[in-house]
Write a protein that holds these residues in place. Structure first.
Motif, PDB file in Angstrom:
ATOM      1  N   LEU A  94      63.081  62.576  39.801  1.00 41.11           N
ATOM      2  CA  LEU A  94      62.203  62.244  40.916  1.00 41.11           C
ATOM      3  C   LEU A  94      62.875  62.674  42.209  1.00 41.11           C
ATOM      4  O   LEU A  94      64.092  62.501  42.375  1.00 41.11           O
ATOM      5  CB  LEU A  94      61.931  60.742  40.991  1.00 41.11           C
ATOM      6  N   VAL A  95      62.081  63.226  43.117  1.00 40.05           N
ATOM      7  CA  VAL A  95      62.535  63.475  44.482  1.00 40.05           C
ATOM      8  C   VAL A  95      61.810  62.463  45.361  1.00 40.05           C
ATOM      9  O   VAL A  95      60.572  62.463  45.428  1.00 40.05           O
ATOM     10  CB  VAL A  95      62.204  64.909  44.947  1.00 40.05           C
ATOM     11  N   VAL A  96      62.578  61.590  46.008  1.00 34.44           N
ATOM     12  CA  VAL A  96      61.960  60.550  46.838  1.00 34.44           C
ATOM     13  C   VAL A  96      62.519  60.610  48.253  1.00 34.44           C
ATOM     14  O   VAL A  96      63.695  60.905  48.466  1.00 34.44           O
ATOM     15  CB  VAL A  96      62.165  59.136  46.250  1.00 34.44           C
ATOM     16  N   LEU A  97      61.638  60.354  49.195  1.00 31.87           N
ATOM     17  CA  LEU A  97      62.008  60.298  50.607  1.00 31.87           C
ATOM     18  C   LEU A  97      62.111  58.831  51.015  1.00 31.87           C
ATOM     19  O   LEU A  97      61.182  58.052  50.784  1.00 31.87           O
ATOM     20  CB  LEU A  97      60.948  61.002  51.452  1.00 31.87           C
ATOM     21  N   HIS A  98      63.249  58.463  51.597  1.00 29.26           N
ATOM     22  CA  HIS A  98      63.433  57.097  52.079  1.00 29.26           C
ATOM     23  C   HIS A  98      63.139  57.036  53.570  1.00 29.26           C
ATOM     24  O   HIS A  98      63.638  57.851  54.349  1.00 29.26           O
ATOM     25  CB  HIS A  98      64.870  56.625  51.834  1.00 29.26           C
ATOM     26  N   ASN A  99      62.295  56.061  53.957  1.00 31.54           N
ATOM     27  CA  ASN A  99      61.947  55.904  55.366  1.00 31.54           C
ATOM     28  C   ASN A  99      61.871  54.423  55.699  1.00 31.54           C
ATOM     29  O   ASN A  99      60.885  53.759  55.421  1.00 31.54           O
ATOM     30  CB  ASN A  99      60.607  56.587  55.667  1.00 31.54           C
ATOM     31  N   ASN A 100      62.981  53.895  56.252  1.00 32.02           N
ATOM     32  CA  ASN A 100      63.048  52.486  56.651  1.00 32.02           C
ATOM     33  C   ASN A 100      62.640  51.532  55.530  1.00 32.02           C
ATOM     34  O   ASN A 100      61.817  50.644  55.705  1.00 32.02           O
ATOM     35  CB  ASN A 100      62.171  52.242  57.890  1.00 32.02           C
ATOM     36  N   GLY A 101      63.227  51.737  54.361  1.00 30.35           N
ATOM     37  CA  GLY A 101      62.997  50.836  53.241  1.00 30.35           C
ATOM     38  C   GLY A 101      61.829  51.211  52.346  1.00 30.35           C
ATOM     39  O   GLY A 101      61.702  50.673  51.241  1.00 30.35           O
TER      40      GLY A 101
END
Length: 331
Positions: free
Chosen positions: A208-215
């Motif tokens: 999986l490629v996931v983007l983290h943005n403030n939780g």
């Protein structure tokens, strides 16, 4: 003949010889018409280059001397080819291009997504390089100088992502008379892609490629900003969805747990936007993610967020992306 007359004739011959010698030293060697034209223009002879792109056709009819790059990917292309940058946005400069931030003579042209057109005009460019992020300014920019649109698709890189980067590199090589260097850089890129494919070929792991943005998290699949990772690099996707688009599909921690990827690549957008250190396993205290195979086997890769998020479509950034991808298979 008297001694006095002999001396006078000898002195006259000496003066004539000296005059001829001085005149010979002052004469310039014959130049060909091409060398004469080059000396007068101060430039090498330049063959016009025509570039067709998604926004039109741009003709470069003289060697550019002041190049403006309005996207960090374009700055990296110029850096790879050793071409000076006259101006660029300086709001988000990746660490591998940090030397440009305070470089004398490199004008700050505002923001990547909203460049300051007055500053661009003041920079007196004779070539402007843009991507889709600045495409809405193409007409105005083209009135200032020849403008080339880099046809990379930030929303869906599933097909031809590597080829588009390679083609653009070779095009710029032609424009700047750096064909050999551009060809060498293209071969280095090919070798890096091939290295990744050798590693991923036949491997069962899903990622999986996931983007983290403030939780919060967004997932990127085969038809998304990071689609080339699955298509060009041979990574198998753990996601059952086709998460299209520039920002991915918002997903929950439960979704990631149920997908149970063998590898998770985390792009920490918050670190980029808030200019702080990228998160790591200690700072990501998410109990559901800790239940995945990726977490248990030490295959949660916190990637070079600046290379993945700020750029991701240039030679230096693509090499860093590929290196991060390979780390996921090294455990």
């Amino acid at each position: 003949m008297s001694t006095d007359l002999t001396f006078r004739l000898w002195l006259l011959a000496l003066l004539i010889g000296a005059f001829v010698t001085v005149q010979g030293c002052n004469e310039k060697p014959l130049e060909s018409p091409r060398e004469t034209a080059r000396a007068q223009s101060g430039q090498e002879a330049f063959a016009p280059v025509t570039v067709q792109h998604q926004l039109g056709t741009t003709v470069i009819d003289r060697a550019p001397q002041r190049v403006v790059a309005l996207d960090m990917n374009e700055v990296d292309f110029l850096d790879q080819l050793g071409v000076p940058v006259a101006g660029m946005p300086k709001d988000f400069i990746p660490h591998f291009l940090s030397s440009y931030k305070d470089a004398p003579g490199v004008e700050d042209l505002g923001a990547i997504v909203q460049p300051n057109l007055e500053r661009v005009h003041r920079a007196r460019p004779d070539l402007i390089l843009i991507t889709s992020l600045q495409a809405n300014h193409y007409r105005e920019l083209s009135e200032m100088a020849p403008t080339i649109h880099f046809d990379v698709d930030y929303r869906d890189s599933e097909t031809r992502h590597i080829e588009v980067i390679r083609d653009h590199l070779l095009t710029l090589g032609r424009i700047f008379g750096k064909e050999n260097l551009a060809g060498q850089k293209a071969l280095e890129l090919d070798a890096k892609v091939e290295e990744a494919r050798r590693i991923t070929e036949g491997r069962p792991e899903k990622a999986l490629v996931v983007l983290h943005n403030n939780g919060a998290f967004s997932s990127f699949g085969v038809q998304s900003r990071y689609g080339f990772i699955f298509n060009a690099l041979g990574v198998k996707s753990a996601s059952p969805m086709a998460e299209a688009g520039l920002h991915g599909q918002p997903v929950s921690s439960e979704f990631i747990q149920q997908a149970n990827p063998d590898i998770i690549y985390v792009v920490d957008r918050t670190a980029v936007m808030e200019r702080r250190a990228v998160m790591d396993v200690q700072s990501m205290g998410n109990p559901l993610l800790r239940q995945t195979n990726a977490w248990k086997n030490g295959r949660v890769i916190f990637v070079d967020a600046q290379a993945w998020y700020v750029t991701g479509a240039s030679p230096a950034s693509l090499k860093r992306v590929i290196e991060d991808v390979i780390k996921g298979y090294q455990g």
